[in-house]
Design a protein around this motif. Structure first.
Motif, PDB file in Angstrom:
ATOM      1  N   ARG A  55      34.487 -40.117  11.326  1.00  0.00           N
ATOM      2  CA  ARG A  55      34.521 -40.963  10.154  1.00  0.00           C
ATOM      3  C   ARG A  55      33.951 -40.514   9.255  1.00  0.00           C
ATOM      4  O   ARG A  55      33.929 -41.043   7.993  1.00  0.00           O
ATOM      5  CB  ARG A  55      32.790 -42.350  10.351  1.00  0.00           C
ATOM      6  CG  ARG A  55      33.505 -43.468  11.525  1.00  0.00           C
ATOM      7  CD  ARG A  55      31.980 -44.011  12.798  1.00  0.00           C
ATOM      8  NE  ARG A  55      32.186 -42.871  13.782  1.00  0.00           N
ATOM      9  CZ  ARG A  55      30.644 -42.732  14.209  1.00  0.00           C
ATOM     10  NH1 ARG A  55      30.114 -44.128  13.896  1.00  0.00           N
ATOM     11  NH2 ARG A  55      30.667 -41.729  14.946  1.00  0.00           N
ATOM     12  N   GLN A  56      33.563 -39.040   8.748  1.00  0.00           N
ATOM     13  CA  GLN A  56      33.376 -38.584   7.909  1.00  0.00           C
ATOM     14  C   GLN A  56      34.871 -38.061   7.263  1.00  0.00           C
ATOM     15  O   GLN A  56      35.152 -37.066   7.437  1.00  0.00           O
ATOM     16  CB  GLN A  56      32.819 -37.185   8.605  1.00  0.00           C
ATOM     17  CG  GLN A  56      31.969 -36.315   7.531  1.00  0.00           C
ATOM     18  CD  GLN A  56      31.107 -36.810   6.634  1.00  0.00           C
ATOM     19  OE1 GLN A  56      30.143 -38.018   7.464  1.00  0.00           O
ATOM     20  NE2 GLN A  56      30.401 -36.661   5.378  1.00  0.00           N
ATOM     21  N   ASP A  57      35.854 -38.765   6.717  1.00  0.00           N
ATOM     22  CA  ASP A  57      36.370 -38.891   6.036  1.00  0.00           C
ATOM     23  C   ASP A  57      36.700 -38.566   4.831  1.00  0.00           C
ATOM     24  O   ASP A  57      37.472 -38.107   4.027  1.00  0.00           O
ATOM     25  CB  ASP A  57      37.598 -40.534   6.374  1.00  0.00           C
ATOM     26  CG  ASP A  57      36.905 -40.987   5.798  1.00  0.00           C
ATOM     27  OD1 ASP A  57      36.202 -41.267   5.155  1.00  0.00           O
ATOM     28  OD2 ASP A  57      37.864 -41.645   6.524  1.00  0.00           O
ATOM     29  N   VAL A  58      35.576 -38.775   3.951  1.00  0.00           N
ATOM     30  CA  VAL A  58      35.739 -38.328   2.686  1.00  0.00           C
ATOM     31  C   VAL A  58      33.973 -37.224   2.918  1.00  0.00           C
ATOM     32  O   VAL A  58      33.193 -37.333   3.740  1.00  0.00           O
ATOM     33  CB  VAL A  58      35.374 -39.219   1.687  1.00  0.00           C
ATOM     34  CG1 VAL A  58      37.083 -40.222   1.326  1.00  0.00           C
ATOM     35  CG2 VAL A  58      34.659 -40.488   1.946  1.00  0.00           C
ATOM     36  N   ALA A  59      33.473 -37.473   1.589  1.00  0.00           N
ATOM     37  CA  ALA A  59      32.387 -36.259   0.882  1.00  0.00           C
ATOM     38  C   ALA A  59      31.553 -37.009   0.845  1.00  0.00           C
ATOM     39  O   ALA A  59      31.704 -37.654  -0.123  1.00  0.00           O
ATOM     40  CB  ALA A  59      32.753 -34.983  -0.199  1.00  0.00           C
TER      41      ALA A  59
ATOM     42  N   GLY B 272      28.724 -31.923  -1.805  1.00  0.00           N
ATOM     43  CA  GLY B 272      28.735 -30.824  -1.296  1.00  0.00           C
ATOM     44  C   GLY B 272      28.969 -30.759   0.458  1.00  0.00           C
ATOM     45  O   GLY B 272      29.008 -30.458   1.203  1.00  0.00           O
ATOM     46  N   GLU B 273      28.609 -32.323   1.320  1.00  0.00           N
ATOM     47  CA  GLU B 273      29.085 -32.724   2.743  1.00  0.00           C
ATOM     48  C   GLU B 273      30.115 -31.950   2.513  1.00  0.00           C
ATOM     49  O   GLU B 273      31.415 -32.497   1.836  1.00  0.00           O
ATOM     50  CB  GLU B 273      29.531 -34.027   2.521  1.00  0.00           C
ATOM     51  CG  GLU B 273      28.079 -34.873   2.961  1.00  0.00           C
ATOM     52  CD  GLU B 273      27.524 -35.958   3.410  1.00  0.00           C
ATOM     53  OE1 GLU B 273      26.404 -36.873   2.807  1.00  0.00           O
ATOM     54  OE2 GLU B 273      28.262 -37.219   3.028  1.00  0.00           O
TER      55      GLU B 273
ATOM     56  N   HIS C  95      38.876 -43.405  14.006  1.00  0.00           N
ATOM     57  CA  HIS C  95      38.378 -44.075  13.041  1.00  0.00           C
ATOM     58  C   HIS C  95      39.604 -44.120  11.850  1.00  0.00           C
ATOM     59  O   HIS C  95      38.784 -43.085  11.299  1.00  0.00           O
ATOM     60  CB  HIS C  95      36.954 -44.655  12.986  1.00  0.00           C
ATOM     61  CG  HIS C  95      36.436 -44.519  12.219  1.00  0.00           C
ATOM     62  ND1 HIS C  95      36.057 -46.037  11.910  1.00  0.00           N
ATOM     63  CD2 HIS C  95      36.053 -45.419  10.577  1.00  0.00           C
ATOM     64  CE1 HIS C  95      35.794 -46.632  10.953  1.00  0.00           C
ATOM     65  NE2 HIS C  95      35.954 -45.240   9.711  1.00  0.00           N
ATOM     66  N   LEU C  96      41.063 -44.165  12.174  1.00  0.00           N
ATOM     67  CA  LEU C  96      40.889 -44.148  10.245  1.00  0.00           C
ATOM     68  C   LEU C  96      40.834 -44.977   9.645  1.00  0.00           C
ATOM     69  O   LEU C  96      41.400 -45.937   9.691  1.00  0.00           O
ATOM     70  CB  LEU C  96      42.879 -44.248  10.635  1.00  0.00           C
ATOM     71  CG  LEU C  96      42.817 -43.123  11.824  1.00  0.00           C
ATOM     72  CD1 LEU C  96      44.632 -42.564  12.136  1.00  0.00           C
ATOM     73  CD2 LEU C  96      42.639 -41.638  11.491  1.00  0.00           C
ATOM     74  N   HIS C  97      40.313 -44.533   8.163  1.00  0.00           N
ATOM     75  CA  HIS C  97      39.946 -45.718   7.292  1.00  0.00           C
ATOM     76  C   HIS C  97      40.481 -45.602   6.034  1.00  0.00           C
ATOM     77  O   HIS C  97      41.629 -46.167   5.398  1.00  0.00           O
ATOM     78  CB  HIS C  97      38.611 -46.394   7.442  1.00  0.00           C
ATOM     79  CG  HIS C  97      38.396 -46.170   5.993  1.00  0.00           C
ATOM     80  ND1 HIS C  97      38.313 -48.018   5.795  1.00  0.00           N
ATOM     81  CD2 HIS C  97      37.227 -46.885   5.162  1.00  0.00           C
ATOM     82  CE1 HIS C  97      37.821 -48.497   4.768  1.00  0.00           C
ATOM     83  NE2 HIS C  97      37.180 -47.797   4.636  1.00  0.00           N
ATOM     84  N   ARG C  98      40.054 -44.391   5.620  1.00  0.00           N
ATOM     85  CA  ARG C  98      41.016 -44.194   3.994  1.00  0.00           C
ATOM     86  C   ARG C  98      42.600 -43.002   4.010  1.00  0.00           C
ATOM     87  O   ARG C  98      43.194 -42.951   3.146  1.00  0.00           O
ATOM     88  CB  ARG C  98      40.142 -43.349   3.480  1.00  0.00           C
ATOM     89  CG  ARG C  98      38.723 -44.379   2.578  1.00  0.00           C
ATOM     90  CD  ARG C  98      37.524 -43.361   2.043  1.00  0.00           C
ATOM     91  NE  ARG C  98      37.397 -43.292   3.084  1.00  0.00           N
ATOM     92  CZ  ARG C  98      36.117 -43.638   3.040  1.00  0.00           C
ATOM     93  NH1 ARG C  98      35.627 -44.860   2.669  1.00  0.00           N
ATOM     94  NH2 ARG C  98      35.024 -43.461   4.828  1.00  0.00           N
ATOM     95  N   ILE C  99      42.609 -42.982   5.626  1.00  0.00           N
ATOM     96  CA  ILE C  99      43.822 -42.855   5.699  1.00  0.00           C
ATOM     97  C   ILE C  99      44.761 -43.048   6.911  1.00  0.00           C
ATOM     98  O   ILE C  99      44.322 -44.177   8.228  1.00  0.00           O
ATOM     99  CB  ILE C  99      44.217 -40.838   6.607  1.00  0.00           C
ATOM    100  CG1 ILE C  99      43.581 -40.995   7.249  1.00  0.00           C
ATOM    101  CG2 ILE C  99      43.225 -39.852   5.214  1.00  0.00           C
ATOM    102  CD1 ILE C  99      43.211 -39.882   8.362  1.00  0.00           C
ATOM    103  N   GLU C 100      46.548 -43.577   7.209  1.00  0.00           N
ATOM    104  CA  GLU C 100      46.885 -44.431   7.698  1.00  0.00           C
ATOM    105  C   GLU C 100      47.049 -43.207   9.252  1.00  0.00           C
ATOM    106  O   GLU C 100      46.782 -44.391  10.111  1.00  0.00           O
ATOM    107  CB  GLU C 100      48.073 -44.653   7.405  1.00  0.00           C
ATOM    108  CG  GLU C 100      47.809 -46.192   6.087  1.00  0.00           C
ATOM    109  CD  GLU C 100      49.326 -45.785   5.177  1.00  0.00           C
ATOM    110  OE1 GLU C 100      50.003 -45.457   5.429  1.00  0.00           O
ATOM    111  OE2 GLU C 100      49.005 -46.492   4.045  1.00  0.00           O
ATOM    112  N   ARG C 101      47.238 -42.304   8.904  1.00  0.00           N
ATOM    113  CA  ARG C 101      48.035 -41.728  10.634  1.00  0.00           C
ATOM    114  C   ARG C 101      47.810 -40.806  10.950  1.00  0.00           C
ATOM    115  O   ARG C 101      46.943 -39.851  10.106  1.00  0.00           O
ATOM    116  CB  ARG C 101      49.682 -41.645  10.033  1.00  0.00           C
ATOM    117  CG  ARG C 101      50.523 -42.881   9.969  1.00  0.00           C
ATOM    118  CD  ARG C 101      51.504 -42.289   9.548  1.00  0.00           C
ATOM    119  NE  ARG C 101      52.366 -40.491   8.939  1.00  0.00           N
ATOM    120  CZ  ARG C 101      52.078 -40.671   7.825  1.00  0.00           C
ATOM    121  NH1 ARG C 101      51.733 -41.636   6.910  1.00  0.00           N
ATOM    122  NH2 ARG C 101      52.713 -39.755   7.527  1.00  0.00           N
TER     123      ARG C 101
END
Ligand code: R5P
Length: 301
Positions: free
Chosen positions: A94-98, A102-103, A127-133
């Motif tokens: 789920r932590q797919d972006v900052a 600083g994250e 949990h792929l949200h902002r990426i597809e694969r």
């Protein structure tokens, strides 16, 4: 097949179900925790076969990532050629972006770590949200995404044939759409704004919920607050009942109590994480994929 499946104590049941379905010998890894919290692993086999499957669902992931590192590095030193991770629940996705300056983007970092260790990673509804694969998060040679949603959909349709499926946020749309297609049910999704770990705001879609039997469907229930807030809103809008279906029953702390207090009736989940709500067993689906992966790995030599 000259392969074995290694598992850890608390996952004995799903690991053995998978081993039986895949025709693999299943052996438990011994684990001792020293008073200072260092780990000592003990292998159940004097000699390791050329191919190893490690079954480790990555809920409560931090120690487990160290266990995997120790196990896989040792196995490679012993000459194991093919290492496959079956992680029915894949952590840190789920932590797919900052989200804040600083994250660290843990998805990529943990994914990269697993890709360095393994030849193949199999998981369920990551949990792929902002990426597809999956291979964008876990850049391993064989990154396999399986789904528990079709079987959850069937389980829902058997129990609530007239259900309205509702996703609590836009991220759940992919799973709710799939379930609605399989079970031929109506569906919609809410929108969610997260203000903190335990603080979410949910806006219902504009449809008439009066008298409806609603099933909230999501990939993960963690603190339970997403499902609890959605349930309160849905019941306030006049729904007759709210039940819940999730792939990954994390249910951290008192989450189950939180959703029950909000008015949730039944809870159904897959066995990617062992939990009293497990309704769907993933072993046949994972075994099928495992056989294909071995075919490719061994074929490639
Ligand atoms: C995030 O979008 C996930 O799909 C879940 O909705 C979320 O992880 C649930 O978290 P919690 O149960 O803590 O509200």
């Amino acid at each position: 097949m000259d392969a074995a499946l290694l598992y850890f104590d608390e996952e004995t049941l799903p690991a053995k179900r998978l081993a039986a379905a895949a025709g693999l010998e299943a052996r438990p890894v011994g684990l001792h925790r020293f008073p200072d919290e260092e780990l000592c692993l003990r292998l159940p086999l004097a000699e390791l076969p050329p191919s190893l499957v490690i079954y480790r669902s990555l809920n409560r992931p931090n120690d487990k990532l160290v266990e995997l590192m120790l196990l896989v590095r040792h196995a490679r030193e012993q000459g194991v050629e093919h290492l496959v991770l079956v992680a029915p629940y894949l952590a840190y996705m789920r932590q797919d972006v900052a989200f804040n300056q600083g994250e660290l983007v843990s998805q990529r970092l943990v994914g990269g770590f697993l890709a360095e260790l393994f030849d193949a990673v199999l998981t369920v509804d990551p949990h792929l949200h902002r990426i597809e694969r999956l291979e964008q998060a876990v850049p391993v040679r064989h990154a396999i995404t399986l789904s528990g949603v079709p079987q959850l959909a069937t389980a829902i349709a058997e129990r609530r044939p007239d259900a309205l499926l509702l996703g609590p946020d836009i991220e759940s749309q992919q799973w709710v759409e799939c379930a609605a297609r399989v079970a031929e049910l109506e569906y919609d999704v809410c929108t969610k704004k997260r203000h903190g770990d335990l603080d979410v705001e949910i806006v219902l879609p504009s449809l008439d919920l009066a008298g409806r039997r609603v099933v909230l469907l999501d990939d993960i229930a963690s603190s339970g607050h997403t499902l609890a807030v959605a349930t309160q809103k849905v019941l306030s809008a006049g729904a007759a009942s709210v039940d819940v279906a999730v792939t990954h029953a994390l249910f951290a702390g008192d989450a189950l109590n939180v959703i029950r207090q909000a008015g949730v009736g039944e809870v159904w989940s897959t066995d990617t994480i062992a939990h009293e709500s497990n309704t769907v067993f993933m072993a046949p689906v994972i075994a099928r994929a495992l056989r294909q992966v071995f075919g490719i790995l061994i074929g490639q030599g």
